[in-house]
Design a protein around this motif. Structure first.
Motif, mmCIF file in Angstrom:
data_model
loop_
_atom_site.group_PDB
_atom_site.id
_atom_site.type_symbol
_atom_site.label_atom_id
_atom_site.label_comp_id
_atom_site.label_asym_id
_atom_site.label_seq_id
_atom_site.Cartn_x
_atom_site.Cartn_y
_atom_site.Cartn_z
ATOM 1 N N GLU A 123 0.829 -1.202 0.000
ATOM 2 C CA GLU A 123 0.000 0.000 0.000
ATOM 3 C C GLU A 123 0.866 1.255 0.000
ATOM 4 N N ARG A 141 2.167 1.815 -3.438
ATOM 5 C CA ARG A 141 1.140 2.370 -4.322
ATOM 6 C C ARG A 141 0.918 3.846 -4.046
ATOM 7 N N SER A 142 1.045 4.233 -2.774
ATOM 8 C CA SER A 142 0.838 5.632 -2.432
ATOM 9 C C SER A 142 1.984 6.511 -2.921
#
Length: 623
Positions: free
Chosen positions: A363, A366-367
């Protein structure tokens, strides 16, 4: 035992198992002579070979009907079940897809072979184990619906899984790490439930694991049935390299050995830890694409299981393997049973913790990716603008202007960063200035201390986590909080509840025994919740929410909860009107979404939020 000694034991063993009992005794006497220890080592392996059928696997030979066709026809009825189609034939007999006309559901109907059905002793044992397995109620365990007899046909009705076995899913290739962990967690969750019910599988292998096609739910098959039921056979040439098998002179297949624990290979008594060894073998195979213990023959494989350590995962795969996964697999495959994982619960906790960490890392990547793309695009644009072309070029004046602009931007960013850092380190006690460069910000750091309990007593030393994990009900925890700023801190526990039902809230902080009952905490003051005990979970599975509210000023909606922070109410907010008011505040407060950053080295999480109020929920899932 030295390699030379083991080579001698292995050579005698491989020759001995090819002989009948009389010739074998004479051969052992000749080869071992007066070396009683050598005779004992060889006899131990022979005993393992002979006892595999009775103690660990199934007793019947692979069932091959004289008529290659199926026994039942499509549409034929067996009691309340209507045959839909023939699915296959195995050691127990034939398997059909059928409709249960009573409940309008599809089932897998196993028609037991005549050889099994007419053996009274084995049928009694089979029925006993079927009843035991049917008592297991866990989403990852294949459900047994019914065992019965109709028109001299003995059948077993089970849940029908539209999917493929893990063996079929692997196809000799490694899986991606997130999938490996997802499958492993579900398998171990099934074992945890079974072991709690005192059921040991003893034949965990990819053939006994199915993956449902529609939702990727994993189902473990044949709990309690492996030693009385199917003897899976090698159906593909490639499988023979993966699944070494016991065979007698008549060709009876007694079961695969690649997933057997050392104690199984020696014919010793086994317990739940044998299943955990088998899981370790499967995790290794899912990561690498090949089992850690293989050999040209059964005896070669047994030698590896007893004497060889598998190569580290990172040395046999091109995929980056987390150190924690190396540790988990290594511990699962410890040959001394007391050095292995002692319970499925402990293995399950480690696997879930690692899975959460990988999910978080993904995550975060992805950020960060959009920001990196924007920076790259900006750099590319600047480069393009600065490169002269045959038709147009930048004048010296324009070049100078561009440098001035870039320099000004860099200076502004540095100034903002410096001011923001100063604001975080300095309590905001003075009157706000008429103009501000950066908006106010709240910061809070937390970690979780975990204490394992066994038989209501502390078990092992406490350990600290930077983030949430899946907690077992016999684990107890503490929250540790601090901030570089002075502010008002409120910590409330929201218990599990159904949608549409009011939540129950327990006040964890402030409390009469911590911080003198005040919600105001000074900068860098460490708060431990609870300060003199531990938070323990009840027997109800679910997810607890611990709300962290940290504000520059006292929060009017939460100040009244302090009156319930007493031993008399155990912190529970019993005033329904106040409870509803608190819930409305937590659900609807229009605060900024906080930024959450985890520091793995310091084992802590830093939460920051723009504005004068920070609000963050820590999810504590427990079994």
């Amino acid at each position: 035992m030295t390699p030379e000694r083991w080579e001698q034991v292995s050579r005698i063993f491989k020759s001995a198992i090819e002989l009948d009992v009389g010739a074998r005794e004479a051969y052992l006497a000749s080869e071992c002579g007066h070396d009683e220890l050598l005779r004992k080592e060889v006899s131990r392996l022979i005993q393992s070979h002979q006892q595999a059928s009775d103690d660990n696997f199934i007793e019947t030979p692979a069932f091959v009907p004289s008529d290659p066709g199926k026994t039942l026809s499509d549409g034929q009825k067996v009691g309340p079940y209507e045959i839909v189609k023939h699915l296959g034939t195995g050691g127990m007999g034939e398997v059909y897809l059928a409709n249960d006309k009573r409940l309008e559901r599809q089932v897998a109907l196993k028609i037991l072979s005549g050889e099994l059905a007419h053996d009274k002793r084995r049928m009694q044992r089979f029925q006993q184990e079927a009843r035991m397995a049917s008592s297991l109620n866990q989403p990852n365990i294949l459900t047994i619906f019914e065992f019965g007899e109709v028109d001299s046909l003995n059948f077993l009705a089970t849940e029908y899984i539209d999917g493929e076995t893990l063996r079929e899913h692997l196809r000799g290739k490694p899986l991606k790490l997130p999938e490996v962990l997802d499958i492993s967690v579900q398998i171990v969750a099934a074992l945890d439930a079974a072991h709690e019910a005192k059921v040991v599988h003893r034949d965990i292998k990819p053939e006994n694991v199915m993956i449902r096609r529609r939702d990727r739910i994993v189902k473990v098959l044949d709990f309690g049935l492996a030693k009385a039921s199917e003897k899976s056979s090698v159906t593909h040439e490639t499988d023979s390299q993966i699944a070494t098998q016991f065979k007698t002179a008549a060709g009876t297949i007694l079961g695969t050995v690649n997933y057997m624990s050392p104690e199984q290979a020696q014919g010793l008594q086994v317990d739940a830890r044998t299943d955990l060894w088998s899981v370790g073998v499967m995790i290794y195979e899912m990561v690498v694409g090949a089992a850690p213990f293989t050999g040209r023959t059964t005896s070669h494989t047994i030698v590896q299981i007893l004497e060889s350590d598998p190569k580290p995962l990172s040395s046999v795969t091109n995929v980056r393997v987390p150190d924690e996964l190396e540790r988990i697999v290594s511990k699962a495959l410890r040959k001394p049973v007391d050095e292995r994982y002692q319970t499925a619960k402990d293995l399950l906790v480690d696997l879930r913790k690692l899975r959460k960490q990988l999910d978080l890392d993904a995550e975060m990547k992805r950020s960060v990716a959009p920001l990196q793309s924007a920076v790259t695009a900006a750099a590319a644009t600047s480069t393009i603008e600065a490169v002269p072309t045959p038709t147009a070029s930048l004048s010296p004046g324009r070049n100078h202007l561009l440098l001035l602009v870039v320099g000004a931007v860099v200076f502004l960013i540095a100034a903002l960063w410096a001011i923001n850092s100063w604001r975080q380190k300095t309590p905001n006690t003075s009157t706000p200035a008429t103009t501000s460069v950066a908006s106010p910000q709240r910061a809070l750091t937390y970690s979780i201390t975990v204490q394992k309990y066994r038989d209501n007593k502390p078990f092992e030393a406490p350990f600290q986590l930077a983030k949430e994990m899946v907690f077992e009900r016999d684990y107890q925890i503490r929250l540790n909080l601090t901030s570089p700023q002075t502010g008002f801190l409120y910590v409330l526990n929201e218990g599990p509840h159904d949608n549409g039902q009011p939540a129950e809230f327990v006040v964890l902080f402030p409390s009469p025994t911590s911080n003198s009952g005040s919600a105001l905490v000074t900068e860098n003051h460490e708060v431990q919740i609870p300060d003199k005990s531990w938070i323990h979970f009840d027997n109800e599975k679910g997810t607890e929410k611990v709300w962290l509210v940290f504000a520059e000023n006292a929060v009017p909606e939460l100040e009244p909860v302090r009156s319930f922070a007493s031993q008399k109410t155990a912190g529970l907010i019993t005033d329904s009107a106040l409870r509803d008011k608190v819930e409305a505040f937590l659900r609807s407060h229009p605060g900024n979404k906080p930024t959450v950053e985890q520091d793995a080295d310091r084992k802590q999480t830093v939460v920051t939020s723009q504005g004068n109020l920070l609000m963050h929920a820590v999810d504590l899932e427990h079994q």
